[in-house]
Design a protein around this motif. Sequence first.
Motif, PDB file in Angstrom:
ATOM      1  N   ALA A  37       0.816  -1.219   0.000  1.00  0.00           N
ATOM      2  CA  ALA A  37       0.000   0.000   0.000  1.00  0.00           C
ATOM      3  C   ALA A  37       0.846   1.264   0.000  1.00  0.00           C
ATOM      4  O   ALA A  37       0.502   2.246  -0.654  1.00  0.00           O
ATOM      5  CB  ALA A  37      -0.936  -0.008   1.205  1.00  0.00           C
ATOM      6  N   VAL A  38       1.960   1.260   0.728  1.00  0.00           N
ATOM      7  CA  VAL A  38       2.814   2.453   0.802  1.00  0.00           C
ATOM      8  C   VAL A  38       3.453   2.732  -0.561  1.00  0.00           C
ATOM      9  O   VAL A  38       3.506   3.878  -1.019  1.00  0.00           O
ATOM     10  CB  VAL A  38       3.879   2.296   1.907  1.00  0.00           C
ATOM     11  CG1 VAL A  38       4.855   3.450   1.892  1.00  0.00           C
ATOM     12  CG2 VAL A  38       3.205   2.172   3.270  1.00  0.00           C
ATOM     13  N   MET A  39       3.896   1.697  -1.219  1.00  0.00           N
ATOM     14  CA  MET A  39       4.482   1.855  -2.558  1.00  0.00           C
ATOM     15  C   MET A  39       3.426   2.396  -3.529  1.00  0.00           C
ATOM     16  O   MET A  39       3.697   3.296  -4.333  1.00  0.00           O
ATOM     17  CB  MET A  39       5.021   0.511  -3.033  1.00  0.00           C
ATOM     18  CG  MET A  39       5.881   0.557  -4.240  1.00  0.00           C
ATOM     19  SD  MET A  39       6.564  -1.120  -4.498  1.00  0.00           S
ATOM     20  CE  MET A  39       7.393  -0.868  -6.040  1.00  0.00           C
ATOM     21  N   ALA A  40       2.214   1.858  -3.435  1.00  0.00           N
ATOM     22  CA  ALA A  40       1.118   2.346  -4.278  1.00  0.00           C
ATOM     23  C   ALA A  40       0.829   3.809  -3.971  1.00  0.00           C
ATOM     24  O   ALA A  40       0.616   4.610  -4.882  1.00  0.00           O
ATOM     25  CB  ALA A  40      -0.130   1.499  -4.059  1.00  0.00           C
ATOM     26  N   GLY A  41       0.834   4.166  -2.702  1.00  0.00           N
ATOM     27  CA  GLY A  41       0.601   5.551  -2.305  1.00  0.00           C
ATOM     28  C   GLY A  41       1.651   6.494  -2.861  1.00  0.00           C
ATOM     29  O   GLY A  41       1.334   7.598  -3.313  1.00  0.00           O
ATOM     30  N   THR A  42       2.893   6.043  -2.854  1.00  0.00           N
ATOM     31  CA  THR A  42       3.986   6.857  -3.403  1.00  0.00           C
ATOM     32  C   THR A  42       3.772   7.090  -4.893  1.00  0.00           C
ATOM     33  O   THR A  42       3.912   8.215  -5.382  1.00  0.00           O
ATOM     34  CB  THR A  42       5.344   6.175  -3.149  1.00  0.00           C
ATOM     35  OG1 THR A  42       5.505   5.980  -1.742  1.00  0.00           O
ATOM     36  CG2 THR A  42       6.491   6.998  -3.697  1.00  0.00           C
ATOM     37  N   LEU A  43       3.420   6.042  -5.616  1.00  0.00           N
ATOM     38  CA  LEU A  43       3.158   6.186  -7.054  1.00  0.00           C
ATOM     39  C   LEU A  43       1.964   7.105  -7.294  1.00  0.00           C
ATOM     40  O   LEU A  43       2.019   7.985  -8.159  1.00  0.00           O
ATOM     41  CB  LEU A  43       2.905   4.836  -7.709  1.00  0.00           C
ATOM     42  CG  LEU A  43       2.463   4.916  -9.173  1.00  0.00           C
ATOM     43  CD1 LEU A  43       3.628   5.316 -10.059  1.00  0.00           C
ATOM     44  CD2 LEU A  43       1.852   3.641  -9.644  1.00  0.00           C
ATOM     45  N   LEU A  44       0.893   6.923  -6.549  1.00  0.00           N
ATOM     46  CA  LEU A  44      -0.292   7.776  -6.724  1.00  0.00           C
ATOM     47  C   LEU A  44       0.039   9.237  -6.444  1.00  0.00           C
ATOM     48  O   LEU A  44      -0.373  10.133  -7.188  1.00  0.00           O
ATOM     49  CB  LEU A  44      -1.421   7.307  -5.806  1.00  0.00           C
ATOM     50  CG  LEU A  44      -2.132   6.030  -6.237  1.00  0.00           C
ATOM     51  CD1 LEU A  44      -2.969   5.467  -5.094  1.00  0.00           C
ATOM     52  CD2 LEU A  44      -2.986   6.278  -7.466  1.00  0.00           C
ATOM     53  N   GLU A  45       0.791   9.487  -5.389  1.00  0.00           N
ATOM     54  CA  GLU A  45       1.153  10.862  -5.046  1.00  0.00           C
ATOM     55  C   GLU A  45       2.033  11.494  -6.121  1.00  0.00           C
ATOM     56  O   GLU A  45       1.773  12.617  -6.578  1.00  0.00           O
ATOM     57  CB  GLU A  45       1.872  10.884  -3.702  1.00  0.00           C
ATOM     58  CG  GLU A  45       2.264  12.274  -3.259  1.00  0.00           C
ATOM     59  CD  GLU A  45       2.884  12.276  -1.873  1.00  0.00           C
ATOM     60  OE1 GLU A  45       2.648  13.247  -1.154  1.00  0.00           O
ATOM     61  OE2 GLU A  45       3.609  11.325  -1.527  1.00  0.00           O
ATOM     62  N   ASP A  63      -7.162  -4.544  -4.378  1.00  0.00           N
ATOM     63  CA  ASP A  63      -7.580  -4.221  -3.019  1.00  0.00           C
ATOM     64  C   ASP A  63      -6.443  -3.778  -2.106  1.00  0.00           C
ATOM     65  O   ASP A  63      -6.685  -3.132  -1.084  1.00  0.00           O
ATOM     66  CB  ASP A  63      -8.347  -5.383  -2.389  1.00  0.00           C
ATOM     67  CG  ASP A  63      -7.596  -6.696  -2.395  1.00  0.00           C
ATOM     68  OD1 ASP A  63      -6.643  -6.840  -3.175  1.00  0.00           O
ATOM     69  OD2 ASP A  63      -7.971  -7.599  -1.630  1.00  0.00           O
ATOM     70  N   ALA A  64      -5.192  -4.040  -2.440  1.00  0.00           N
ATOM     71  CA  ALA A  64      -4.067  -3.564  -1.621  1.00  0.00           C
ATOM     72  C   ALA A  64      -3.975  -2.039  -1.649  1.00  0.00           C
ATOM     73  O   ALA A  64      -3.412  -1.430  -0.745  1.00  0.00           O
ATOM     74  CB  ALA A  64      -2.757  -4.180  -2.109  1.00  0.00           C
ATOM     75  N   ILE A  65      -4.532  -1.429  -2.665  1.00  0.00           N
ATOM     76  CA  ILE A  65      -4.472   0.026  -2.805  1.00  0.00           C
ATOM     77  C   ILE A  65      -5.577   0.710  -2.010  1.00  0.00           C
ATOM     78  O   ILE A  65      -5.439   1.851  -1.598  1.00  0.00           O
ATOM     79  CB  ILE A  65      -4.547   0.422  -4.297  1.00  0.00           C
ATOM     80  CG1 ILE A  65      -3.351  -0.165  -5.041  1.00  0.00           C
ATOM     81  CG2 ILE A  65      -4.600   1.932  -4.477  1.00  0.00           C
ATOM     82  CD1 ILE A  65      -3.409  -0.001  -6.528  1.00  0.00           C
ATOM     83  N   THR A  66      -6.653   0.017  -1.752  1.00  0.00           N
ATOM     84  CA  THR A  66      -7.806   0.643  -1.108  1.00  0.00           C
ATOM     85  C   THR A  66      -7.761   0.482   0.417  1.00  0.00           C
ATOM     86  O   THR A  66      -8.772   0.191   1.053  1.00  0.00           O
ATOM     87  CB  THR A  66      -9.116   0.063  -1.661  1.00  0.00           C
ATOM     88  OG1 THR A  66      -9.104  -1.350  -1.466  1.00  0.00           O
ATOM     89  CG2 THR A  66      -9.279   0.402  -3.118  1.00  0.00           C
ATOM     90  N   THR A  67      -6.604   0.692   0.987  1.00  0.00           N
ATOM     91  CA  THR A  67      -6.450   0.631   2.440  1.00  0.00           C
ATOM     92  C   THR A  67      -5.972   1.992   2.940  1.00  0.00           C
ATOM     93  O   THR A  67      -5.330   2.742   2.202  1.00  0.00           O
ATOM     94  CB  THR A  67      -5.414  -0.437   2.844  1.00  0.00           C
ATOM     95  OG1 THR A  67      -4.128  -0.038   2.371  1.00  0.00           O
ATOM     96  CG2 THR A  67      -5.765  -1.800   2.264  1.00  0.00           C
ATOM     97  N   PRO A  68      -6.236   2.321   4.196  1.00  0.00           N
ATOM     98  CA  PRO A  68      -5.774   3.603   4.741  1.00  0.00           C
ATOM     99  C   PRO A  68      -4.260   3.787   4.640  1.00  0.00           C
ATOM    100  O   PRO A  68      -3.793   4.913   4.500  1.00  0.00           O
ATOM    101  CB  PRO A  68      -6.229   3.547   6.205  1.00  0.00           C
ATOM    102  CG  PRO A  68      -7.403   2.643   6.194  1.00  0.00           C
ATOM    103  CD  PRO A  68      -7.102   1.608   5.137  1.00  0.00           C
TER     104      PRO A  68
END
Length: 141
Positions: A37-45, A63-68
Amino acid sequence: NIQCVFTFSSDTTNFRSEIAEAKKLSARAIVLLFDDAVMAGTLLEQGYDMGLFRQGIQIFGNDAITTPATWQSFKNRLKVGDVMKGFIGIKFDPSYYTKKSAIGKNFIKKFRQLPSISGIAGNCYVGDNDVFSLQGSTAVQ
């Protein structure tokens, strides 16, 4: 058509070159499959900051991306709604067998009752491997 595929090592923190490459393709739909999720968040940001993820671009993700943890990893205090607006999450549910389970049968029943949006009679075919062929459908409510 799939225009490009990017893969990343688990320690990747800078996605800017891949984002720049993806922007050149002018894709209107982007599929993100991550197990972190953190890696996905970095890419999204980074993608949001560089203008890749914006209105008119559809993002699909697992679904790993749709977590807080995904949006909590945003460093620039971005609003989750700005980055994830229109995000469609995909979750694998091995117990959701449309031909045998009650919930699956109910979905098919509701789907077949929906009015057509294309002028073609609504049709839902479920193949032997739970593969859907959808024509002239609307969203199931």
